[in-house]
Design a protein around this motif. Sequence first.
Motif, PDB file in Angstrom:
ATOM      1  N   CYS A   6       0.840  -1.206   0.000  1.00  0.00           N
ATOM      2  CA  CYS A   6       0.000   0.000   0.000  1.00  0.00           C
ATOM      3  C   CYS A   6       0.872   1.252   0.000  1.00  0.00           C
ATOM      4  CB  CYS A   6      -0.913  -0.046   1.206  1.00  0.00           C
ATOM      5  SG  CYS A   6      -1.814   1.447   1.492  1.00  0.00           S
ATOM      6  N   VAL A   7       1.867   1.249   0.883  1.00  0.00           N
ATOM      7  CA  VAL A   7       2.757   2.404   0.976  1.00  0.00           C
ATOM      8  C   VAL A   7       3.505   2.602  -0.351  1.00  0.00           C
ATOM      9  CG1 VAL A   7       4.799   3.316   2.136  1.00  0.00           C
ATOM     10  CG2 VAL A   7       3.013   2.228   3.458  1.00  0.00           C
ATOM     11  N   ALA A   8       4.001   1.508  -0.910  1.00  0.00           N
ATOM     12  CA  ALA A   8       4.768   1.607  -2.153  1.00  0.00           C
ATOM     13  C   ALA A   8       3.897   2.122  -3.288  1.00  0.00           C
ATOM     14  CB  ALA A   8       5.353   0.247  -2.519  1.00  0.00           C
ATOM     15  N   MET A   9       2.658   1.668  -3.330  1.00  0.00           N
ATOM     16  CA  MET A   9       1.780   2.105  -4.415  1.00  0.00           C
ATOM     17  C   MET A   9       1.432   3.578  -4.281  1.00  0.00           C
ATOM     18  SD  MET A   9      -0.806  -1.031  -4.911  1.00  0.00           S
ATOM     19  CE  MET A   9      -0.184  -2.679  -5.130  1.00  0.00           C
ATOM     20  N   VAL A  10       1.185   4.001  -3.075  1.00  0.00           N
ATOM     21  CA  VAL A  10       0.879   5.420  -2.881  1.00  0.00           C
ATOM     22  C   VAL A  10       2.105   6.259  -3.253  1.00  0.00           C
ATOM     23  CG1 VAL A  10       0.310   7.164  -1.171  1.00  0.00           C
ATOM     24  CG2 VAL A  10      -0.869   4.992  -1.146  1.00  0.00           C
ATOM     25  N   ALA A  11       3.282   5.787  -2.854  1.00  0.00           N
ATOM     26  CA  ALA A  11       4.504   6.511  -3.197  1.00  0.00           C
ATOM     27  C   ALA A  11       4.665   6.585  -4.701  1.00  0.00           C
ATOM     28  CB  ALA A  11       5.712   5.818  -2.571  1.00  0.00           C
ATOM     29  N   ASN A  12       4.346   5.485  -5.363  1.00  0.00           N
ATOM     30  CA  ASN A  12       4.468   5.470  -6.811  1.00  0.00           C
ATOM     31  C   ASN A  12       3.505   6.466  -7.448  1.00  0.00           C
ATOM     32  OD1 ASN A  12       5.788   4.050  -9.050  1.00  0.00           O
ATOM     33  ND2 ASN A  12       3.679   3.545  -9.596  1.00  0.00           N
ATOM     34  N   ALA A  13       2.298   6.531  -6.899  1.00  0.00           N
ATOM     35  CA  ALA A  13       1.312   7.464  -7.434  1.00  0.00           C
ATOM     36  C   ALA A  13       1.771   8.905  -7.254  1.00  0.00           C
ATOM     37  CB  ALA A  13      -0.030   7.243  -6.753  1.00  0.00           C
ATOM     38  N   PHE A  14       2.520   9.151  -6.196  1.00  0.00           N
ATOM     39  CA  PHE A  14       3.042  10.498  -5.966  1.00  0.00           C
ATOM     40  C   PHE A  14       4.413  10.673  -6.607  1.00  0.00           C
ATOM     41  CE2 PHE A  14      -0.350  10.493  -3.014  1.00  0.00           C
ATOM     42  CZ  PHE A  14      -0.634  11.802  -2.683  1.00  0.00           C
ATOM     43  N   SER A  15       4.852   9.709  -7.379  1.00  0.00           N
ATOM     44  CA  SER A  15       6.189   9.632  -7.985  1.00  0.00           C
ATOM     45  C   SER A  15       7.296   9.946  -6.998  1.00  0.00           C
ATOM     46  CB  SER A  15       6.302  10.460  -9.260  1.00  0.00           C
ATOM     47  OG  SER A  15       6.059  11.795  -9.019  1.00  0.00           O
ATOM     48  N   VAL A  16       7.207   9.289  -5.875  1.00  0.00           N
ATOM     49  CA  VAL A  16       8.280   9.349  -4.878  1.00  0.00           C
ATOM     50  C   VAL A  16       9.084   8.063  -5.027  1.00  0.00           C
ATOM     51  CG1 VAL A  16       8.785   9.398  -2.416  1.00  0.00           C
ATOM     52  CG2 VAL A  16       6.870  10.689  -3.306  1.00  0.00           C
TER      53      VAL A  16
END
Lengths: 663, 403
Positions: free
Chosen positions: A557-567
């Motif tokens: 979940c954390v990784a996907m959200v980070a990906n969505a924010f391009s972090v």
Amino acid sequence: MDPRRGPLAVPKVRRVGFFTSIEPSPETPRPNRSLSGPAEAITSSSPLSDSPSGQFISPVQIPPSRHHSDNLASRAAPVPVPGPSAFRRQLANDRALHVGSYNPVDSLLGTSPPSSNGEVSEDSGSLFGFQRSDSAKLSASFPNGGFDMTMRVRAPQESEAKVAIASTSDGRKKNVEASERHYQAGEGESVAAKPRKEKETKSLKEKTSKAERRAIQEAQRAAKASAKGEGSKRAGESSRPKPSKPAKQPQPKKEAPQVTSSVSEKRAVSVEKERRMDVPQTQMQYDDKSRVDKAKRRSVVEQTESKNKVELFLHLPQYERGNQLPNLSSNIFSLDTIHHAVYKVGLQHLAGDISGDNARCIAMLHAFQEAINDYTTPPMKDLTMDLTAKINGYVSFLIECRPLSMSMGNAIRFLKNQIRKLPVDLSEPEAKASLCSEIGRFIDEKILLADKVIVQHAVTKIRDGEVLLTYGFSCVVEMILLYAHEIGRKFRVVIVDSRPNLEGQKLLRRLVTRGLDCTYTHINAVSYIMGEVTRVFLGASSIFSNGTLYSKVGTACVAMVANAFSVPVIVCCEAYKFHERVLLDSICSNELGDPDAIANVPLRNNKKHSKTMDNNKNLQFLNLMYDSTPAEYISMIVTDYGMIPPTSIPVIVREYRREDLLL
Amino acid sequence: MDFLERATETHLRRIFSRKQLKRKKNLKSMWRRSASFILDRSSNSPPMADTTQTPFQNPDAISAYYQTRAAHHGVITSDWLAQAQAAVEQPDSSVSDLGAERSFNVIDEFNGWRKQPDLAEAVAAIRAMAAVIRASEATTMMELEIELKKASDTLKSWDKTSISLTAGCDLFIRYVTRTSALEYEDFNSAKSRLLERAEKFGEISCKARKIIAMLSQDFIFDGCTVLVHGLSRVVLEVLKTAAQNNKLFRVLCTEGRPDGTGVLLSNELSKLDIPVKLLLDSAVAYSMDEVDMVFVGADGVVESGGIINMMGTYQIALVAHSMNKPVYVAAESYKFARLYPLDQKDMAPALRPIEFGVKIPAKVEVERSARDYTPPQYLTLLFTDLGVLSPSVVSDELIQLYL
């Protein structure tokens, strides 16, 4: 038949870094094969249909089942005009071609023994003129390998040019090619006869049964093997059974072993043995009744099965927690099958006193060290065999306490290999000492030192003024953050946590006492907090060959959200946790936690509440421990071999694991 | 799609002169003679045409990496470069007395090699390292290794922005550490062996370009339109070879502000009778629909499989990706570097002067970075002398090379 294609095969041998010149001798006569029209004539027709390779691959032969990328390469290569559209057309074409000649049911029903499997693919591979000198390398550079193949398959006269070029390449390859040329020359002579035969075959193809087709293929292979063995291919050609006569129907099973030389057979057996050792043990499926019963009879820990069962996760072990611990700890001194150190570690795992993959693994290895120290070989028994059996017993006990993590599995495999590798002439104390030192070395090098290296690498990615986010508790990430703080980087940390374990609080406490600037939040707020984050650091339980990260639940979940924010998402993981298997979802391989942990909310008087929940048949609690994060959400993996992309996990496993585990 | 291809092809054929078709026939006879036709031909790349000299405002802030590139583009005169070097070398001489002479030597040597326009920076670095071996009085392999390490460190710290310089140094050190004196009877033969290798590396770098050019020929099909960004010697070689192979294709060149690399490249291409169109850098998206493939070079190929290249590459790759056009990168394997940038700001910026023609107010900031990082997901294939690789294989090669 494009005259431009000639010199493409020159950079065929791939060298890394420094290499001496591979210059094809300039006086090599160029084969006169540009019989087709002028170069400007665009070949818009399908290249496969007009290339002579179609005549060489008999339609009854099942195409070799190669790795997907290889197949792709071999098909893409003959396209003289490889524009994107042409490529697509080519693929579609090929698929159509397959429907006729390849029947998937056929391969499923194939009755050939598994031991000959490797051989089959190898043979058919060389039949197509495709020699894998180094599997990974060739598959990686696809047009390169592809050219090789098409050049050889195409026309017999071309093989001369190939050999001339090959004379500059290394000797092994040359030999292969020389033999290839012989074979192809023979084929060239029979080309005239082939079309007629082929027509016959085609008309018969619908009628031939699967078994017959299989028989034909088998016979062809046998003939080829004999031809190879005798050396003179002419004799082989004459003794070759006519493949296109379905009436013949030889008994392939009995014929094949006669012809194949015993040497290759032996090699196949040894390869098979090696492969069996390669294959990791399959996990026990707990919805398999008979096996579970069998395991129960042997078990030390008496587990009561959980009433709360979730349909999708029946294959995972699910037991009530906590009720067996007092019982077990009382008979710690009465047990003699399990060494007390191992027993202690098992109980610690069961009670949750030790958590974290590295800590669990180190505790287990130390226990094994102690157990080996106290071990004496019983009379009339072999140390290697008996100790392995003992270790197996310990491991199954540990599994009963808590399912092993992937890293522990790797460590156990390492230990077993060390036992197996012990020289026979070693005396017992020596063997024990060497094993203990090996275990110590593993802990030092693969875990402790690896962590230090990871910290050194990861710190280079922390710049001043950054906001780092981490999830849960990972000791490597903690070390990185503390070290970066120590060397004076100015940064802020966001700790994301989740119920029910709230491991993040431990990290928070440690960081705050060291004077780091921290923000603590729960995973519900991750999408809110991600906007201000510049880097995400995650720990790992394991990383699989396809780059899938297997880590504490919530990581995905954390990784996907980070990906969505391009972090960028940075995963820190020691190389000993890499696993050669492939993981696609988090269902197949997971661990169930205590369901009560999520049912019980602290700080709430919920005695009555939970009681009603317990009796509700329509309600089940699912407390998963792990989840899997697909590779595309991971920007970088920091490991003891440096910073690598998630696509390079198999490289590390291939290049470095072998020496530890299998040699 | 078929129809379109054919239409453009006939159109292109009309464009091409009869003279070229005649040359094509000649070429074919040559082809029959020798398979290694391309490799046999000596490289006769003409020196880059000199354009108008642009006066630079503040030479101190320009990265050395950029100077090399500018020198190769023929934008700056060599004596200006020498001045700039003299300015850069000042801080270096303040190293400890014994090391100073050595370090001075290495950088001098490197700069000597670097001035040759046909020699890549990595090769220059390796030649300089070879000079270190030649000059060293070490008697054991270990001593030599330490000396080389020191030299490479000074070289690297002298110009932190150049990726191929770092990669070249690393590669050579790697090679030296792998060649132990044990393999040879005595130290001297090992030393001469190393020197020999260093010499050979120069040739290899030229050959790598030829190999890449040949590998890429299958990807340039008749009637295609190629978009090129930056002035890369490899890409020029690729296009040259394609023209020699009688491919009918069209090239779109981006202008490449502020060095005008596109102008230089289009000059070169028009000499080869290749139809060229010059674009503004901002017109990439506008003309992307007529483009069949994007061809770029690379300053460095990093471990993720992404590339570091001239400013603008990233945005072209993004546009191409969103329009589903393949992006091909031509890069020699010595440009592979053990770097892993996570984002654009994660590398040492290579600064350059930018001329706007009008006066910029002092309060206005100017982005002066000369290059950007293109992540691997926007690249289709990399053409290297190791073969045609997908971006993920780069890391594979690097791991095998350095670990």
